[in-house]
Each structure stands twice: as structure tokens, then as C-alpha cells.
Write a protein that holds these residues in place. Structure first.
Motif, PDB file in Angstrom:
ATOM      1  N   SER A  94     -64.666  66.427 100.630  1.00 28.12           N
ATOM      2  CA  SER A  94     -63.252  66.283 100.995  1.00 28.12           C
ATOM      3  C   SER A  94     -63.062  65.387 102.198  1.00 28.12           C
ATOM      4  N   GLN A  95     -64.131  64.796 102.687  1.00 27.61           N
ATOM      5  CA  GLN A  95     -64.065  63.986 103.897  1.00 27.61           C
ATOM      6  C   GLN A  95     -63.061  62.847 103.738  1.00 27.61           C
ATOM      7  N   PHE A  96     -62.238  62.628 104.763  1.00 27.35           N
ATOM      8  CA  PHE A  96     -61.241  61.566 104.801  1.00 27.35           C
ATOM      9  C   PHE A  96     -60.172  61.714 103.718  1.00 27.35           C
ATOM     10  N   GLY A  97     -59.982  62.938 103.203  1.00 23.64           N
ATOM     11  CA  GLY A  97     -58.912  63.171 102.243  1.00 23.64           C
ATOM     12  C   GLY A  97     -59.099  62.495 100.906  1.00 23.64           C
ATOM     13  N   ARG A  98     -60.330  62.139 100.579  1.00 25.36           N
ATOM     14  CA  ARG A  98     -60.578  61.357  99.362  1.00 25.36           C
ATOM     15  C   ARG A  98     -60.210  62.088  98.069  1.00 25.36           C
ATOM     16  N   LEU A  99     -60.131  63.428  98.120  1.00 29.37           N
ATOM     17  CA  LEU A  99     -59.805  64.187  96.904  1.00 29.37           C
ATOM     18  C   LEU A  99     -58.305  64.213  96.614  1.00 29.37           C
ATOM     19  N   THR A 157     -56.417  57.304  96.815  1.00 31.61           N
ATOM     20  CA  THR A 157     -56.498  58.571  97.530  1.00 31.61           C
ATOM     21  C   THR A 157     -57.210  58.373  98.860  1.00 31.61           C
ATOM     22  N   GLY A 158     -56.975  59.293  99.790  1.00 34.38           N
ATOM     23  CA  GLY A 158     -57.733  59.321 101.035  1.00 34.38           C
ATOM     24  C   GLY A 158     -57.099  58.538 102.159  1.00 34.38           C
ATOM     25  N   VAL A 159     -57.678  58.709 103.347  1.00 29.27           N
ATOM     26  CA  VAL A 159     -57.197  58.011 104.541  1.00 29.27           C
ATOM     27  C   VAL A 159     -58.267  57.135 105.152  1.00 29.27           C
ATOM     28  N   ALA A 160     -59.477  57.121 104.578  1.00 28.20           N
ATOM     29  CA  ALA A 160     -60.548  56.286 105.104  1.00 28.20           C
ATOM     30  C   ALA A 160     -60.738  55.088 104.206  1.00 28.20           C
ATOM     31  N   ASP A 161     -61.364  54.050 104.765  1.00 30.69           N
ATOM     32  CA  ASP A 161     -61.605  52.814 104.041  1.00 30.69           C
ATOM     33  C   ASP A 161     -60.312  52.153 103.588  1.00 30.69           C
ATOM     34  N   THR A 162     -59.195  52.521 104.227  1.00 29.86           N
ATOM     35  CA  THR A 162     -57.970  51.797 103.960  1.00 29.86           C
ATOM     36  C   THR A 162     -58.040  50.455 104.675  1.00 29.86           C
ATOM     37  N   PRO A 163     -57.331  49.439 104.176  1.00 29.16           N
ATOM     38  CA  PRO A 163     -57.381  48.136 104.837  1.00 29.16           C
ATOM     39  C   PRO A 163     -57.069  48.255 106.318  1.00 29.16           C
ATOM     40  N   GLY A 164     -57.804  47.567 107.132  1.00 26.37           N
ATOM     41  CA  GLY A 164     -57.611  47.600 108.565  1.00 26.37           C
ATOM     42  C   GLY A 164     -58.479  48.607 109.277  1.00 26.37           C
ATOM     43  N   THR A 165     -59.225  49.445 108.551  1.00 28.41           N
ATOM     44  CA  THR A 165     -60.059  50.449 109.212  1.00 28.41           C
ATOM     45  C   THR A 165     -61.541  50.206 108.973  1.00 28.41           C
ATOM     46  N   SER A 212     -49.464  58.952 110.801  1.00 26.99           N
ATOM     47  CA  SER A 212     -49.448  57.565 111.243  1.00 26.99           C
ATOM     48  C   SER A 212     -50.264  56.658 110.346  1.00 26.99           C
ATOM     49  N   ARG A 213     -50.486  57.116 109.139  1.00 22.98           N
ATOM     50  CA  ARG A 213     -51.372  56.373 108.253  1.00 22.98           C
ATOM     51  C   ARG A 213     -50.763  55.076 107.759  1.00 22.98           C
ATOM     52  N   TYR A 214     -49.464  55.061 107.501  1.00 18.18           N
ATOM     53  CA  TYR A 214     -48.865  53.967 106.763  1.00 18.18           C
ATOM     54  C   TYR A 214     -48.301  52.899 107.686  1.00 18.18           C
ATOM     55  N   GLU A 215     -48.376  51.663 107.210  1.00 16.63           N
ATOM     56  CA  GLU A 215     -47.686  50.564 107.865  1.00 16.63           C
ATOM     57  C   GLU A 215     -46.424  50.220 107.086  1.00 16.63           C
ATOM     58  N   HIS A 216     -46.070  51.061 106.101  1.00 22.58           N
ATOM     59  CA  HIS A 216     -44.884  50.810 105.289  1.00 22.58           C
ATOM     60  C   HIS A 216     -44.193  52.131 104.997  1.00 22.58           C
ATOM     61  N   PRO A 273     -41.740  57.428  89.710  1.00 25.49           N
ATOM     62  CA  PRO A 273     -43.114  57.038  90.025  1.00 25.49           C
ATOM     63  C   PRO A 273     -43.921  58.216  90.541  1.00 25.49           C
ATOM     64  N   ILE A 274     -45.217  58.039  90.590  1.00 26.35           N
ATOM     65  CA  ILE A 274     -46.085  58.993  91.270  1.00 26.35           C
ATOM     66  C   ILE A 274     -45.727  58.953  92.750  1.00 26.35           C
ATOM     67  N   GLN A 275     -45.512  60.116  93.334  1.00 23.85           N
ATOM     68  CA  GLN A 275     -45.040  60.160  94.711  1.00 23.85           C
ATOM     69  C   GLN A 275     -46.190  60.017  95.710  1.00 23.85           C
ATOM     70  N   ASP A 276     -45.970  59.169  96.712  1.00 23.52           N
ATOM     71  CA  ASP A 276     -46.943  59.029  97.794  1.00 23.52           C
ATOM     72  C   ASP A 276     -46.966  60.290  98.656  1.00 23.52           C
ATOM     73  N   SER A 277     -48.096  60.502  99.324  1.00 27.06           N
ATOM     74  CA  SER A 277     -48.228  61.618 100.253  1.00 27.06           C
ATOM     75  C   SER A 277     -49.161  61.172 101.366  1.00 27.06           C
ATOM     76  N   ASN A 278     -49.547  62.099 102.222  1.00 29.06           N
ATOM     77  CA  ASN A 278     -50.483  61.754 103.286  1.00 29.06           C
ATOM     78  C   ASN A 278     -51.836  61.308 102.749  1.00 29.06           C
ATOM     79  N   PHE A 279     -52.150  61.705 101.519  1.00 32.38           N
ATOM     80  CA  PHE A 279     -53.447  61.350 100.954  1.00 32.38           C
ATOM     81  C   PHE A 279     -53.336  60.547  99.661  1.00 32.38           C
ATOM     82  N   LEU A 280     -52.133  60.084  99.324  1.00 29.47           N
ATOM     83  CA  LEU A 280     -51.924  59.232  98.155  1.00 29.47           C
ATOM     84  C   LEU A 280     -51.069  58.045  98.572  1.00 29.47           C
ATOM     85  N   THR A 281     -51.507  56.839  98.227  1.00 26.92           N
ATOM     86  CA  THR A 281     -50.783  55.638  98.614  1.00 26.92           C
ATOM     87  C   THR A 281     -50.665  54.686  97.435  1.00 26.92           C
TER      88      THR A 281
END
Length: 609
Positions: A94-99, A157-165, A212-216, A273-281
């Protein structure tokens, strides 16, 4: 003068659809009642549904097949995949919200015991945001999943390996990154080396907080564009009631928002649409065209690529500064030549163009300030073409610094070796003789094939491939599955390892042979196989008790199987499963129809009966 119906039934059903999209096949079938009956009510309709399935759900990647042992025909299988009753399940680290969910908000009985501060999920668990959406494909990168819906929406999914990190890495730009108005210098970004496993990279030391994950804006995630509509046919102004088709064919792809055009004040709304969340973008496409939509996706370690219906390849890699992708151009290659297949490897990306060969890119140019301000997000790929692959490839796959491919002319398995980072930083051009010398037959597999055919009096051939890092699988036309790894890749020309002391042979698991396994996906140390009756088999190692096998708790699995099937290597060592075992199904009848795996995580799409 000939008309369309004069071409003959076989051409209309078996040949013509090869050159059409699934939506265009539907449009052709509605030209008149005769074509409709031929496509959907004749003895040839099975062949048509096979093409529809492979085009819509695999982009011909796996050439999904059925045999007499299958419990579904092609029409039933296609309709099953188009069912809105499907759900996405994930499990593993479950690390970095990948699930795709918070571990504190799921059934506690699904959660594995904590190791080193991280908790895994050992039982497939639903990601509710995907419920009632038709999932065309789901794939996994090193730290996340990428999901493609039939409406053309791509969600990560997740909050890691997103562009800019993440640090620069091939096949992204090397030496610089894409220009962005919010650009930070690398010195402003704190990094930590402590990640663990062979995937260790220098990453952002502080995990981004969900808020603070999103830039949009998470509500408006897709650029506004007009949906492609099925043309109105004057011959079918009042179509018969039986002209009912799965929504995957009849509903226009993309445009999960309300859109309008300057020439019309009437708004056109599509499904939610599929709704975004803290772990879905939801990711964004650059330079959107009204009728452009993705048809295939593929993931590498920390990048993914998309092929759209306009024959364009878009990349999301370490050079991207936000969730917008970058369109790739290949100077010297006619962009009108159709891309047959895309494949992202560990640190490379590739595609197959029939009239060119296997194209492999290891870097690209960064987006400049002028390009960014002009909205021209097109980057030139730094690529090479593997010699002697033009019109001569059965299938190919990409690993870490290598490409595996089956040649049509001699039916053999070959390896093309390269060092992606060296090529990306090289100042001189790659010479043709270097490329030729980089091609070597995988002798241990080719020798096995020859010996097996002689011994059994058979004509077995290699048919398709899949790979992750240095592990790979080879499918055969007689329903066999062979497993290989670094040992096989490093074997000498005679198929021997350790300086000729030991003969390397493919690993063959009896539980997978002659079982019409649909596909095999590979993680860091674990494997998943999708069976013909809609089950998932898994085996391998659950590192740090991460739960990626989806079999339940380690204690229960080890206790209910003998040591030749499953064992506990020791405290904080996870679980090792030596033979394929059945993954736990959701608590209601249904079938798994798609799987994904990478790293320490797994996923599947489940459809209720």
C-alpha cells in the motif's frame, strides 16, 4: 460497378474489420439489415467478435484466443467485458497509495501484518470509484496502476512517482526536464535513497500530503473536447429493436465533461467520469483533437505510454512536470505508417511499425519554454530501429536494457541488448554494425523448442511474449507457457550458463501447461496468470509480507498447504509460494477478465455473473 456487399461474406467479416476500429465496425454493420445480420447473426459472427475483443480490450497485444474447452464463446466473452457490473480490485503493497485507497478504510481482515512500518493488503479489495465503468485495460508500473476506461479516460493510482517527484530517467529526457511555469530546480527538491528492493531510486524524501498532491483542479481534469458520435444512417431512421449493442461500441469515447461548440449552443453530455480522489488522478492529453481517444496503454518502471486512434504515441515520463503527457515524434519515420503495438519496458519504450520494424526509444528532447507557451507539447524521440525486424515480427516485449522478439521468418526468439543510459548520454551516432551485433538468439529457448519438436513429433512455435525487468514468459501455439529470467538471457550461444557448466532450460510449471492460460503478468518477484474459466493463479515471493499474491494471510496459506507448495522463509520475510495457487475471489459469483502486476502490487477486473 461493385458495391460493398459484392465483396463477399468472408471479406466483409474477416478481412475488412482488420482495418477498422471497433466503433467503425459497428458503423459498417448499421449500413443495412443484410450487413447487420451477417455481422451478428451469421455463422461468421464468432470471427467478428474475436476481432472486436482483441481490438477493444487488448489492441491485438495478446491475440486473446478461445478453445473448445472454454465456457464462453466470443460473443459472450465480449459482452462480459462490456458489462457495467465490473469492478476493479487491487492488493499488495500500500506504499504511496498505489492501491487507490486508504488502508485504514478497508476491511481489516484484508490487511497483512505490518513490516518495517508498511502494511500490505493480502486479499483483493475493491476500488469503488471504478464501479459501473467499463474498463478497457489496466496495467501496472513500478509504483502505481494505470486504468483505461471505454470512455477514453485514463486514471492513475497513488501519490508517488507522479511527474515532478522523480529524478530523470530513461526514456525521459536526460540532462534537462520539460519547461513548466512552476518549475523547481533539482537543488530545491530534497531526496532520499531509502526505498528498498531493486526498484530503489532517489525519490522525494517527504511523501506528498494528499491535500497538496494536485497542480490542477480535481474536478476539471480533462480538457474540453467534443465527443465522437455514431453517424446518423438514413437507412436506419427507425432501427429494429434488436439493434442493441454494448455501450463500449455505441457510446462515444472520451469527453467525460459537458461540452459545446461555437457553432451550436446545445450542450452534449456524456456519462459521468471516474471521479478523482487523493489516490486517483485523471491524466491530461496535450493538443486534444475532437475525435482522438486512447486505444492502448503500456507501463514501464516509472513511465507509461499511450497509443491513440490518430496513430500518435504520448508519453508520461520523468521529464513531465505535471499530469499532461507529451506527444512523441520520430524524425525520419512517416507518421502515417500504422503503429501495430506499443510496449513500455523497465527503462525503455518501443513500438512495432510493420513497414519499419521494432522502434526503440531511450530518451527524448525536453519541452522548451517556447513550446510550452505555444501549447506545442511535441517532443522528438531519440530512437533506433532493430535491424531485420521490418515485416518480420510475431511479437515483442521490453525489459531492462533489452528487447525480446520472435521472428516470423525463422520462428526463433531473439534478444536485442543495449544500455539505455549510455545511449541517452552518448555524443556520437549509433552505427549499423553496432545494432546488428546487439542481436543474439536466446539459444536455451530455441534449442529447447527444436528438441521438443523432435522428441514429440510436433510443430510447436513461439507465439507471444511478456516481460518485467529480467523475468519473461513465452507462450507457444500448443498451449504451453515457458518462464525465463536473467540466467537464460545471459546463457552462451549453446544455451549454457556458468561458463558452459550448466545447461539453461526454460522453467515449465505443470499447472500452467495445456490450460489455455489467457495471460501472465509479472511483478518484482511474483507472477499472476489469468485462467480460461475466469480465475487468477499466483505464485512467487511476497516481499516483506506485502500481500501481492492475493491468497490471504501468510499464516493461513502456509498452514493449509504443504512445504512444496507454500512456505514461510522466516520472520519479516513474507511468504514464498512455489506452485500456482488460486487468488481469493470477491464474495459473489463472477469471473476475472483482466489482470495487472508489477513491483509488489497486483490488480484485476472482476465481473459479476
Amino acid at each position: 460497378m461493385l458495391n460493398l456487399l459484392d465483396l463477399g461474406d468472408d471479406i466483409l467479416v474477416s478481412i475488412l474489420p482488420q482495418f477498422l476500429s471497433p466503433q467503425d465496425i459497428f458503423s459498417v454493420s448499421t449500413l443495412n439489415k443484410s450487413l447487420y445480420d451477417l455481422y451478428y447473426n451469421s455463422s461468421l459472427s464468432s470471427a467478428l467478435y474475436q476481432q472486436l475483443y482483441n481490438k477493444l480490450f487488448t489492441n491485438n497485444d495478446n491475440n486473446f484466443t478461445l478453445t473448445d474447452r472454454d465456457k464462453l464463446n466470443w460473443k459472450q466473452l465480449f459482452n462480459l467485458r462490456c458489462s457495467p457490473k465490473q469492478q476493479v480490485y487491487t492488493w499488495g503493497s500500500s506504499q504511496f497509495g498505489r492501491l487507490g485507497y486508504l488502508i485504514d478504510r478497508i476491511d481489516r481482515s484484508h490487511v497483512a501484518s505490518s513490516n518495517f512500518g508498511y502494511r500490505g493488503v493480502h486479499t483483493p479489495t475493491n476500488v469503488p470509484q471504478f464501479d459501473n465503468h467499463i474498463i478497457t485495460d489496466i496495467v501496472a508500473s513500478g509504483f502505481q496502476f494505470v486504468v483505461l476506461s471505454s470512455s477514453g479516460q485514463i486514471v492513475t493510482t497513488g501519490v508517488a512517482d507522479t511527474p515532478g517527484t522523480i529524478r530523470e530517467s530513461t526514456p525521459g529526457p536526460i540532462g534537462d526536464r520539460d519547461y513548466h511555469e512552476l518549475r523547481l530546480s533539482s537543488s530545491e527538491m530534497p531526496f532520499s535513497d531509502n526505498v528498498g528492493s531493486r526498484r530503489s531510486i532517489r525519490r522525494v524524501g517527504i511523501m506528498p500530503m494528499p491535500g497538496s498532491r494536485y497542480e490542477h483542479d480535481v474536478v476539471q481534469t480533462q480538457p474540453i473536447r467534443t465527443p465522437r458520435e455514431t453517424p446518423v444512417n438514413p437507412n436506419l431512421r427507425l432501427p429494429p429493436e434488436e439493434l442493441a449493442f454494448p455501450p463500449a461500441l455505441t457510446e462515444p469515447p472520451i469527453a467525460d465533461t459537458v461540452t459545446s461548440t461555437e457553432s451550436s449552443t446545445t450542450a452534449k453530455a456524456t456519462r459521468n467520469p471516474i471521479q478523482d480522489s487523493n489516490f486517483l488522478t485523471t491524466v491530461k492529453f496535450p493538443d486534444c483533437q475532437d475525435d482522438a481517444f486512447p486505444i492502448s496503454i503500456s507501463c514501464g518502471r516509472q513511465h507509461y505510454i499511450v497509443l491513440d486512434n490518430k496513430n500518435r504515441i504520448t508519453t508520461w515520463d520523468s521529464g513531465c512536470r505535471d499530469n499532461s503527457g507529451v506527444i512523441l515524434s520520430f524524425p525520419g519515420i512517416d507518421r502515417k505508417l500504422p503503429v501495430v503495438k506499443i510496449c513500455a519496458g523497465w527503462n525503455l519504450s518501443s513500438c512495432y511499425i510493420y513497414e519499419v520494424g521494432i522502434v526503440v526509444w531511450y530518451s527524448r528532447t525536453p519541452i522548451t519554454k517556447d513550446q510550452f507557451e505555444a501549447g506545442n507539447l511535441v517532443s522528438e524521440a531519440h530512437y533506433l530501429v532493430i535491424p531485420f525486424t521490418k515485416r518480420d515480427v510475431v511479437d515483442f516485449t521490453v525489459g531492462s536494457d533489452f528487447v525480446l522478439f520472435i521472428k516470423k521468418s525463422d520462428k526463433k526468439l531473439y534478444k536485442f541488448s543495449m544500455n539505455a543510459h549510455s545511449l541517452a548520454t552518448r555524443q556520437t551516432e549509433v552505427q549499423n554494425d553496432e545494432l546488428t551485433m546487439a542481436i543474439q538468439p536466446v539459444a536455451c529457448f530455441n534449442n529447447w523448442l527444436v528438441e521438443s519438436n523432435i522428441q514429440n513429433g510436433s510443430t510447436t512455435q513461439f507465439t507471444r511474449l511478456n516481460c518485467c525487468y529480467t523475468n519473461f514468459v513465452v507462450f507457444t501455439n500448443d498451449d504451453g507457457i515457458l518462464i525465463g529470467g536473467k540466467t537464460h538471457l545471459d546463457a552462451d550461444d549453446d544455451g549454457f550458463e556458468n561458463n558452459g557448466e550448466v545447461k539453461a532450460v526454460p522453467k515449465i510449471l505443470p499447472e500452467l501447461q495445456k490450460k489455455n492460460i489467457k495471460t501472465v503478468e509479472i511483478g518484482d518477484y511474483h507472477f499472476l496468470a489469468l485462467t480460461n474459466d475466469g480465475n487468477i493463479l499466483s505464485w512467487g515471493l511476497e516481499s516483506n509480507n506485502c500481500g501481492c499474491l492475493g491468497l490471504g494471510s501468510k499464516e493461513d496459506v502456509v498452514m493449509s498447504h504443504n512445504s512444496n507448495e507454500a512456505r514461510d522463509p522466516g520472520h519479516n520475510s513474507g511468504m514464498e509460494v512455489l506452485v500456482p495457487l488460486k487468488v481469493k475471489n470477491p464474495p459473489f459469483a463472477g469471473k476475472w477478465v483482466s489482470i495487472a502486476a508489477s513491483g509488489w502490487h497486483s490488480a484485476g477486473v472482476y465481473v459479476a455473473d
